[in-house]
Design a protein around this motif. Structure first.
Motif, mmCIF file in Angstrom:
data_model
loop_
_atom_site.group_PDB
_atom_site.id
_atom_site.type_symbol
_atom_site.label_atom_id
_atom_site.label_comp_id
_atom_site.label_asym_id
_atom_site.label_seq_id
_atom_site.Cartn_x
_atom_site.Cartn_y
_atom_site.Cartn_z
ATOM 1 N N LYS A 198 0.842 -1.190 0.000
ATOM 2 C CA LYS A 198 0.000 0.000 0.000
ATOM 3 C C LYS A 198 0.882 1.246 0.000
ATOM 4 C CE LYS A 198 -3.556 -2.427 2.672
ATOM 5 N NZ LYS A 198 -4.345 -2.437 3.935
ATOM 6 N N GLY A 199 0.304 2.375 -0.360
ATOM 7 C CA GLY A 199 1.067 3.616 -0.389
ATOM 8 C C GLY A 199 1.520 3.949 -1.798
ATOM 9 N N ASP A 200 2.404 4.931 -1.909
ATOM 10 C CA ASP A 200 2.827 5.429 -3.214
ATOM 11 C C ASP A 200 4.047 4.672 -3.709
ATOM 12 O OD1 ASP A 200 3.012 7.146 -5.469
ATOM 13 O OD2 ASP A 200 2.004 8.670 -4.271
ATOM 14 N N TRP A 201 3.961 4.225 -4.967
ATOM 15 C CA TRP A 201 5.031 3.446 -5.576
ATOM 16 C C TRP A 201 6.046 4.310 -6.322
ATOM 17 C CZ3 TRP A 201 5.011 -2.157 -6.276
ATOM 18 C CH2 TRP A 201 3.964 -2.796 -5.589
ATOM 19 N N ASP A 202 5.769 5.585 -6.516
ATOM 20 C CA ASP A 202 6.540 6.391 -7.464
ATOM 21 C C ASP A 202 7.410 7.457 -6.814
ATOM 22 O OD1 ASP A 202 5.377 5.120 -9.833
ATOM 23 O OD2 ASP A 202 3.526 6.062 -9.154
ATOM 24 N N THR A 203 7.765 7.256 -5.556
ATOM 25 C CA THR A 203 8.491 8.288 -4.817
ATOM 26 C C THR A 203 9.943 8.426 -5.245
ATOM 27 O OG1 THR A 203 8.980 6.676 -3.075
ATOM 28 C CG2 THR A 203 7.007 8.044 -2.800
ATOM 29 N N TYR A 204 10.524 7.434 -5.902
ATOM 30 C CA TYR A 204 11.940 7.501 -6.274
ATOM 31 C C TYR A 204 12.174 8.356 -7.520
ATOM 32 C CZ TYR A 204 13.188 3.714 -3.016
ATOM 33 O OH TYR A 204 13.406 2.939 -1.901
ATOM 34 N N VAL A 205 11.437 8.089 -8.592
ATOM 35 C CA VAL A 205 11.707 8.807 -9.844
ATOM 36 C C VAL A 205 10.464 9.435 -10.463
ATOM 37 C CG1 VAL A 205 13.710 7.351 -10.343
ATOM 38 C CG2 VAL A 205 11.477 6.756 -11.331
ATOM 39 N N GLY A 206 9.288 9.201 -9.910
ATOM 40 C CA GLY A 206 8.082 9.814 -10.450
ATOM 41 C C GLY A 206 7.856 9.461 -11.906
ATOM 42 N N ASP A 207 7.644 10.497 -12.723
ATOM 43 C CA ASP A 207 7.321 10.312 -14.147
ATOM 44 C C ASP A 207 8.534 10.101 -15.031
ATOM 45 O OD1 ASP A 207 4.266 11.169 -14.508
ATOM 46 O OD2 ASP A 207 5.155 12.543 -13.062
ATOM 47 N N TRP A 208 9.760 10.113 -14.484
ATOM 48 C CA TRP A 208 10.929 10.438 -15.288
ATOM 49 C C TRP A 208 11.669 9.276 -15.936
ATOM 50 C CZ3 TRP A 208 10.954 15.181 -16.827
ATOM 51 C CH2 TRP A 208 10.319 16.162 -16.033
ATOM 52 N N ASP A 209 11.207 8.052 -15.831
ATOM 53 C CA ASP A 209 11.866 6.952 -16.538
ATOM 54 C C ASP A 209 10.889 5.797 -16.629
ATOM 55 O OD1 ASP A 209 13.533 4.362 -16.784
ATOM 56 O OD2 ASP A 209 15.105 5.866 -17.028
ATOM 57 N N LEU A 210 10.854 5.153 -17.777
ATOM 58 C CA LEU A 210 9.971 4.021 -18.011
ATOM 59 C C LEU A 210 10.139 2.930 -16.969
ATOM 60 C CD1 LEU A 210 8.099 2.497 -20.188
ATOM 61 C CD2 LEU A 210 10.260 1.500 -20.963
ATOM 62 N N MET A 211 11.344 2.751 -16.455
ATOM 63 C CA MET A 211 11.574 1.692 -15.484
ATOM 64 C C MET A 211 11.029 2.058 -14.106
ATOM 65 S SD MET A 211 12.733 -0.315 -17.654
ATOM 66 C CE MET A 211 12.892 -1.727 -16.559
ATOM 67 N N GLY A 212 10.577 3.294 -13.952
ATOM 68 C CA GLY A 212 9.836 3.658 -12.752
ATOM 69 C C GLY A 212 8.357 3.445 -12.954
ATOM 70 N N SER A 213 7.827 4.015 -14.025
ATOM 71 C CA SER A 213 6.417 3.836 -14.350
ATOM 72 C C SER A 213 6.209 3.977 -15.844
ATOM 73 C CB SER A 213 5.545 4.868 -13.622
ATOM 74 O OG SER A 213 4.197 4.794 -14.059
ATOM 75 N N GLN A 214 5.525 3.006 -16.438
ATOM 76 C CA GLN A 214 5.234 3.121 -17.860
ATOM 77 C C GLN A 214 4.118 4.112 -18.126
ATOM 78 O OE1 GLN A 214 4.354 -0.014 -16.430
ATOM 79 N NE2 GLN A 214 2.280 -0.472 -17.126
ATOM 80 N N TYR A 252 3.238 10.950 -9.916
ATOM 81 C CA TYR A 252 3.682 11.427 -8.602
ATOM 82 C C TYR A 252 3.918 12.925 -8.698
ATOM 83 C CZ TYR A 252 6.049 11.465 -4.078
ATOM 84 O OH TYR A 252 6.395 11.711 -2.764
ATOM 85 N N PRO A 253 2.873 13.733 -8.497
ATOM 86 C CA PRO A 253 2.974 15.187 -8.693
ATOM 87 C C PRO A 253 4.094 15.881 -7.923
ATOM 88 C CG PRO A 253 0.682 14.539 -8.556
ATOM 89 C CD PRO A 253 1.480 13.316 -8.217
ATOM 90 N N PRO A 254 4.483 15.423 -6.718
ATOM 91 C CA PRO A 254 5.595 16.113 -6.043
ATOM 92 C C PRO A 254 6.893 16.154 -6.847
ATOM 93 C CG PRO A 254 4.403 14.785 -4.455
ATOM 94 C CD PRO A 254 3.847 14.432 -5.817
#
Length: 419
Positions: free
Chosen positions: A231-247, A375-377
């Motif tokens: 649970k919680g946010d999965w994108d705190t490391y790189v947010g929108d900035w690399d496919l290997m973070g989030s497609q 991850y807007p932050p």
């Protein structure tokens, strides 16, 4: 593998595909020499280490043209409601296009989808397919898939293997898509197959899911943070900035560090910033590819925008560095929330999924694009023209002085600012 994710800043439910690639067995292997730059971090024993001084020969290197076979698997307990052609179109040419743009035409992924279904010997429910698959069930599935394809596919012709399951079979879980590493490798048609991508995506699939999984085939790590309880946010490391973070990211192009690792940047395109005091340099946007060679004024070969420096690196420790690159709204990043100089930390000793890359937020008190950022932050993390930013805990300052007529960015990086 797809997992549920809630955005804390917006009432939006989405999914983040592809958890860490899983292994039936794993083991260390020797690395081939690669970069000797002074800021090139060493490869470590970490899974998918971000070191760039060597290449693990057990992984396919994405250069030139690589061939991928797409094998479609049906089951005795279901009649497919889609065709192989429809499922192939879910992923191609989009996956090829992503890598062609990201590599600036240095790499082409060429798909070879089968035109018909191959029948698995057991019902889909017999394999207990799920997100955190039991190793024995996963091994049985892969073994049966190879056996089903043996008479149809010459595996020696392909560097990437996709096993695509009938998405409507009752035992298929769309969250279970992942790379399976095989150690010892599967011997087939005189070649060693060391990993396969097992695809269980619904039709139509999650955006760019196959590109993310294929990144693992090329030794790239997962860059998201998986909460211990799921649970919680999965994108705190790189947010929108690399496919290997989030497609699903607004700017999913691969980091310049990854392009360096994969051999898509020439040595002249990486600058190692050393010593104290200011270093001025011109950074070209990551998304702008090498120009077709032009003629210089002297009549010899010259180069246009796209062939210059893409990455500046400050070494911060034996296994750590700071990276600086320009991100713009172009290519794979055409929907980026903000443009500017993106700063991130790299740790070659961190495991896949353990934060090997972390974006540094130049605007920690604000967020942006809350309606569609994963991850807007971190959506407004880059340093903009006219801004000066000191990296917390690093005694390194970056100032974005301006932009050139050609579209490059002029940057000053200063070490030892506290002194």
């Amino acid at each position: 593998m797809s997992v549920p994710k809630l955005r804390s800043t917006a009432a939006v439910v989405t999914t983040l595909s592809a958890l860490a690639a899983t292994s039936i067995l794993t083991g260390p292997s020797a690395a081939e020499p690669f970069s000797t730059a002074p800021c090139a971090l060493h490869r470590t024993e970490a899974h998918h280490s971000e070191g760039v001084d060597g290449w693990n020969p057990d992984y396919t290197r994405p250069n030139g043209t690589r061939d991928a076979v797409m094998i479609f698997l049906s089951f005795p307990d279901a009649t497919p409601r889609t065709t192989p052609a429809e499922l192939a179109a879910d992923h191609f040419p989009a996956t090829t296009r992503f890598f062609t743009q990201s590599s600036h035409r240095a790499f082409t992924l060429r798909p070879h989808p089968l035109t018909h279904w191959l029948r698995m010997p057991r019902p889909s429910t017999a394999y207990a397919i799920r997100r955190d698959w039991r190793p024995e069930d996963r091994a049985a599935y892969v073994r049966d898939a190879f056996a089903a394809a043996d008479a149809e596919v010459d595996f020696s012709r392909y560097q990437v293997v996709y096993f695509v399951a009938d998405p409507d079979a009752p035992g298929v879980d769309s969250d279970a898509t992942k790379v399976v590493n095989l150690d010892p490798p599967q011997r087939a048609d005189g070649t060693d197959v060391r990993r396969v991508v097992t695809v269980f995506e619904k039709h139509p699939p999650d955006r760019l899911v196959l590109a993310h999984e294929t990144g693992h085939v090329f030794d790239l790590p997962d860059l998201y943070h998986r909460p211990a309880d799921g649970k919680g946010d999965w994108d705190t490391y790189v947010g929108d900035w690399d496919l290997m973070g989030s497609q699903f990211g607004l700017a999913p192009d691969l980091f310049a560090w990854h392009k360096w690792r994969l051999g898509w940047l020439a040595p002249r395109q990486v600058v190692c910033v050393r010593g104290t005091g200011p270093t001025r340099l011109t950074l070209e946007p990551l998304e702008v590819g090498p120009a077709i060679p032009t003629q210089s004024t002297g009549g010899g070969p010259g180069f246009g925008l796209g062939d210059g420096v893409k990455l500046a690196v400050v070494r911060t420790g034996p296994d750590s560095a700071l990276a600086f690159e320009v991100r713009s709204r172009a290519g794979n990043d055409r929907t980026a929330c903000r443009e500017g100089v993106l700063v991130y930390r790299v740790n070659s000793g961190a495991e896949s999924g353990g934060g090997p890359v972390e974006v540094v937020d130049a605007h920690p008190r604000t967020e942006a694009c809350w309606e569609n950022s994963v991850y807007p932050p971190l959506a407004d993390a880059p340093v903009s023209v006219g801004e000066t930013f000191t990296v917390p805990g690093a005694d390194v300052q970056v100032e974005v002085e301006g932009r050139t007529f050609s579209g490059a960015w002029t940057v000053k990086i200063t070490q030892g600012t506290a002194g």
